[in-house]
Design an enzyme around this catalytic site. Structure first.
Site, mmCIF file in Angstrom:
data_model
loop_
_atom_site.group_PDB
_atom_site.id
_atom_site.type_symbol
_atom_site.label_atom_id
_atom_site.label_comp_id
_atom_site.label_asym_id
_atom_site.label_seq_id
_atom_site.Cartn_x
_atom_site.Cartn_y
_atom_site.Cartn_z
ATOM 1 N N SER A 1 0.690 -1.362 -0.074
ATOM 2 C CA SER A 1 -0.049 -0.112 0.409
ATOM 3 C C SER A 1 1.189 1.235 -0.054
ATOM 4 O O SER A 1 1.846 0.939 0.475
ATOM 5 C CB SER A 1 -0.614 -0.084 1.375
ATOM 6 O OG SER A 1 -1.316 1.213 1.909
ATOM 7 N N ASP B 1 -7.975 -4.935 0.221
ATOM 8 C CA ASP B 1 -8.984 -4.503 -0.502
ATOM 9 C C ASP B 1 -10.333 -4.419 -0.168
ATOM 10 O O ASP B 1 -10.755 -5.225 0.802
ATOM 11 C CB ASP B 1 -9.708 -5.084 -2.433
ATOM 12 C CG ASP B 1 -9.719 -4.213 -3.238
ATOM 13 O OD1 ASP B 1 -9.321 -2.322 -3.142
ATOM 14 O OD2 ASP B 1 -10.107 -4.529 -3.681
ATOM 15 N N ARG C 1 -12.918 -4.433 7.953
ATOM 16 C CA ARG C 1 -11.277 -4.479 8.311
ATOM 17 C C ARG C 1 -10.283 -5.464 9.665
ATOM 18 O O ARG C 1 -9.499 -6.043 10.175
ATOM 19 C CB ARG C 1 -10.470 -3.010 8.559
ATOM 20 C CG ARG C 1 -9.288 -3.361 7.868
ATOM 21 C CD ARG C 1 -8.907 -1.565 7.222
ATOM 22 N NE ARG C 1 -9.791 -1.338 6.313
ATOM 23 C CZ ARG C 1 -10.787 -0.586 6.456
ATOM 24 N NH1 ARG C 1 -11.527 -0.060 7.477
ATOM 25 N NH2 ARG C 1 -11.377 -0.029 5.334
HETATM 26 P P1 IMP Z 1 -9.537 0.723 -0.696
HETATM 27 O O1 IMP Z 1 -8.400 1.617 -0.012
HETATM 28 O O2 IMP Z 1 -9.201 0.754 -2.568
HETATM 29 O O3 IMP Z 1 -9.466 -0.908 -0.421
HETATM 30 O O4 IMP Z 1 -10.677 1.143 -1.227
HETATM 31 C C1 IMP Z 1 -11.618 0.873 -0.169
HETATM 32 C C2 IMP Z 1 -12.855 1.941 -0.705
HETATM 33 O O5 IMP Z 1 -13.595 1.887 -0.174
HETATM 34 C C3 IMP Z 1 -12.531 3.428 0.251
HETATM 35 O O6 IMP Z 1 -12.388 4.422 -0.845
HETATM 36 C C4 IMP Z 1 -14.038 4.170 0.431
HETATM 37 O O7 IMP Z 1 -14.612 4.229 -0.396
HETATM 38 C C5 IMP Z 1 -14.491 2.529 0.893
HETATM 39 N N1 IMP Z 1 -14.582 2.081 1.983
HETATM 40 C C6 IMP Z 1 -13.753 0.510 2.465
HETATM 41 N N2 IMP Z 1 -14.072 1.119 4.282
HETATM 42 C C7 IMP Z 1 -14.427 1.542 4.632
HETATM 43 C C8 IMP Z 1 -14.763 2.058 5.559
HETATM 44 O O8 IMP Z 1 -15.063 1.061 6.901
HETATM 45 N N3 IMP Z 1 -16.216 3.131 5.693
HETATM 46 C C9 IMP Z 1 -16.369 3.697 4.339
HETATM 47 N N4 IMP Z 1 -15.820 3.533 3.308
HETATM 48 C C10 IMP Z 1 -15.242 2.357 3.302
#
Ligand code: IMP
Length: 199
Positions: free
Chosen positions: A12, A73, A187
């Protein structure tokens, strides 16, 4: 078997995420370093599933570094929208102008597309992938079920938190104290499974 990991790349480029994961792994004697610090490229998330994207990111980092690599993800799936925004959760907030991410617009889009549908059920999903060079990739999944509300409520959290009420509660993730959210979140659940495998 997972206890043999000494050094691990967190696939990341988000320093907050890397810091959180490093703290979680320290008690297991695992030294976590970020993909950014190693200068590894950030692959495009081209897969249609959370598992596919987590796997792709972890395997790319393991291949490029020769070390074990962990990637995640996550996103929101709304049942009446056929699982959308799903893997596109972050992309729904991408600005049409040059500004930063616009989650107010992304939340409004969820509500607009629901268009009064009676089924408001939704879930947050988090998938972790652990890849090691030349070995099979491990997948750990966590979810939290709940439903969508409108208008958005609360100032805590991020992303879609203000429109998501987890099962068993009547407040949104946006209204919930962060410590409380971290006990029940998708998570936290995926990490609990990963940590169980390290024991
Ligand atoms: P990643 O960083 O590619 O996993 O993107 C995950 C996206 O999912 C984030 O930008 C949020 O839009 C949404 N998301 C994931 N986890 C959460 C959470 O705990 N609360 C709110 N939105 C979340």
């Amino acid at each position: 078997m997972l206890s043999q990991i000494g050094r691990l790349v967190v696939a990341s480029h988000n320093p907050g995420k890397v810091h959180e994961i490093a703290a979680l792994l320290a008690p297991f004697g695992i030294d976590a370093i970020s993909a950014g610090a190693l200068g590894l490229p950030e692959p495009e998330e081209t897969e249609p599933t959370f598992v596919g994207n987590a796997r792709l990111k972890a395997e790319a980092a393991a291949r490029a570094s020769g070390l074990a690599a962990l990637a995640d993800d996550s996103g929101l799936e709304v049942a009446a929208l056929g699982g959308a925004p799903g893997v596109l959760s972050a992309r729904w907030a991408e600005p049409t102008t040059g500004a930063g991410r616009d989650f107010a617009a992304a939340m409004r889009r969820v509500w607009t597309e629901l268009a009064g549908a009676p089924d408001r059920s939704a879930r947050f999903v988090c998938v972790l992938a652990l890849a090691r060079p030349g070995e099979e990739t491990y997948i750990f999944e966590g979810e939290v079920r709940g439903h969508i509300v409108w208008p958005p409520r609360g100032e805590h959290g991020f992303g879609y938190d203000p429109i998501f009420v987890p099962e068993g509660y009547d407040i949104t993730f946006g209204e919930m104290a962060p410590e409380e959210k971290h006990k029940i979140s998708h998570r936290a659940r995926a990490f609990a499974r990963f940590v169980d495998a390290l024991r």
